[in-house]
Design a protein around this motif. Structure first.
Motif, PDB file in Angstrom:
ATOM      1  N   GLU A 119       0.831  -1.202   0.000  1.00 40.62           N
ATOM      2  CA  GLU A 119       0.000   0.000   0.000  1.00 40.62           C
ATOM      3  C   GLU A 119       0.870   1.259   0.000  1.00 40.62           C
ATOM      4  N   GLU A 120       1.962   1.208   0.762  1.00 46.46           N
ATOM      5  CA  GLU A 120       2.893   2.339   0.849  1.00 46.46           C
ATOM      6  C   GLU A 120       3.549   2.592  -0.513  1.00 46.46           C
ATOM      7  N   TYR A 121       3.966   1.508  -1.173  1.00 47.64           N
ATOM      8  CA  TYR A 121       4.595   1.640  -2.488  1.00 47.64           C
ATOM      9  C   TYR A 121       3.584   2.153  -3.519  1.00 47.64           C
ATOM     10  N   THR A 122       2.373   1.622  -3.479  1.00 45.32           N
ATOM     11  CA  THR A 122       1.331   2.044  -4.415  1.00 45.32           C
ATOM     12  C   THR A 122       1.043   3.532  -4.249  1.00 45.32           C
ATOM     13  N   LYS A 123       0.898   3.974  -3.012  1.00 44.80           N
ATOM     14  CA  LYS A 123       0.624   5.387  -2.738  1.00 44.80           C
ATOM     15  C   LYS A 123       1.737   6.267  -3.297  1.00 44.80           C
ATOM     16  N   SER A 124       2.968   5.881  -3.067  1.00 40.80           N
ATOM     17  CA  SER A 124       4.118   6.653  -3.558  1.00 40.80           C
ATOM     18  C   SER A 124       4.162   6.666  -5.080  1.00 40.80           C
ATOM     19  N   SER A 125       3.888   5.516  -5.703  1.00 44.27           N
ATOM     20  CA  SER A 125       3.929   5.418  -7.165  1.00 44.27           C
ATOM     21  C   SER A 125       2.839   6.263  -7.814  1.00 44.27           C
ATOM     22  N   VAL A 126       1.641   6.204  -7.260  1.00 47.49           N
ATOM     23  CA  VAL A 126       0.531   6.988  -7.819  1.00 47.49           C
ATOM     24  C   VAL A 126       0.804   8.479  -7.644  1.00 47.49           C
ATOM     25  N   SER A 127       1.310   8.855  -6.487  1.00 49.32           N
ATOM     26  CA  SER A 127       1.640  10.266  -6.253  1.00 49.32           C
ATOM     27  C   SER A 127       2.676  10.750  -7.261  1.00 49.32           C
ATOM     28  N   SER A 128       3.672   9.925  -7.523  1.00 53.67           N
ATOM     29  CA  SER A 128       4.712  10.268  -8.495  1.00 53.67           C
ATOM     30  C   SER A 128       4.130  10.385  -9.900  1.00 53.67           C
TER      31      SER A 128
END
Length: 121
Positions: free
Chosen positions: A71-80
């Motif tokens: 979830e943390e990686y997904t959030k960071s990737s989408v934000s990027s």
């Protein structure tokens, strides 16, 4: 959080699904023809170096455990993605998908309902 290559991201998806695992477990998650063990071991070594995995030695092998939650990686990737391609605007992103007909009016209404429901909490 350091960005992952396509191959690293694919391996991490398997590891998130497996939980603590060994290289051979990850190799077994790929479709046929399976990639060489050494290739997957190299990808996992890179993931460890980037801080995504923890390694614990068991005999002559290592067991790998995710340090970063999916979830943390997904959030960071989408934000990027939103920052780099949609001028840091989620509205622009949703508009893009609507214009490209990748999201329907019904799906947009579902999203609006979810937002309104969360706003009531």
């Amino acid at each position: 959080m350091e960005k992952l290559t396509f191959q690293e991201e694919e391996a991490m998806r398997f590891i998130w699904k497996l939980g603590p695992c060994y290289v051979k477990d990850v190799v077994g998650c790929y479709d046929e023809p399976l990639p060489p063990y050494t290739t997957v071991a190299s990808i996992i070594t890179n993931l460890k170096r980037k801080g995504y995995l923890k390694a614990e030695k068991f005999g002559n092998t290592y067991r790998y455990t995710p340090l970063v939650k999916q979830e943390e990686y997904t959030k960071s990737s989408v934000s990027s993605l939103v920052k780099n391609y949609f001028a840091n605007s989620y509205k622009e992103m949703v508009s893009f998908f609507a214009k490209e007909q990748k999201i329907s009016k019904d799906e947009l209404n579902e999203i609006i309902n979810l937002i309104e429901k969360d706003g009531d909490k």
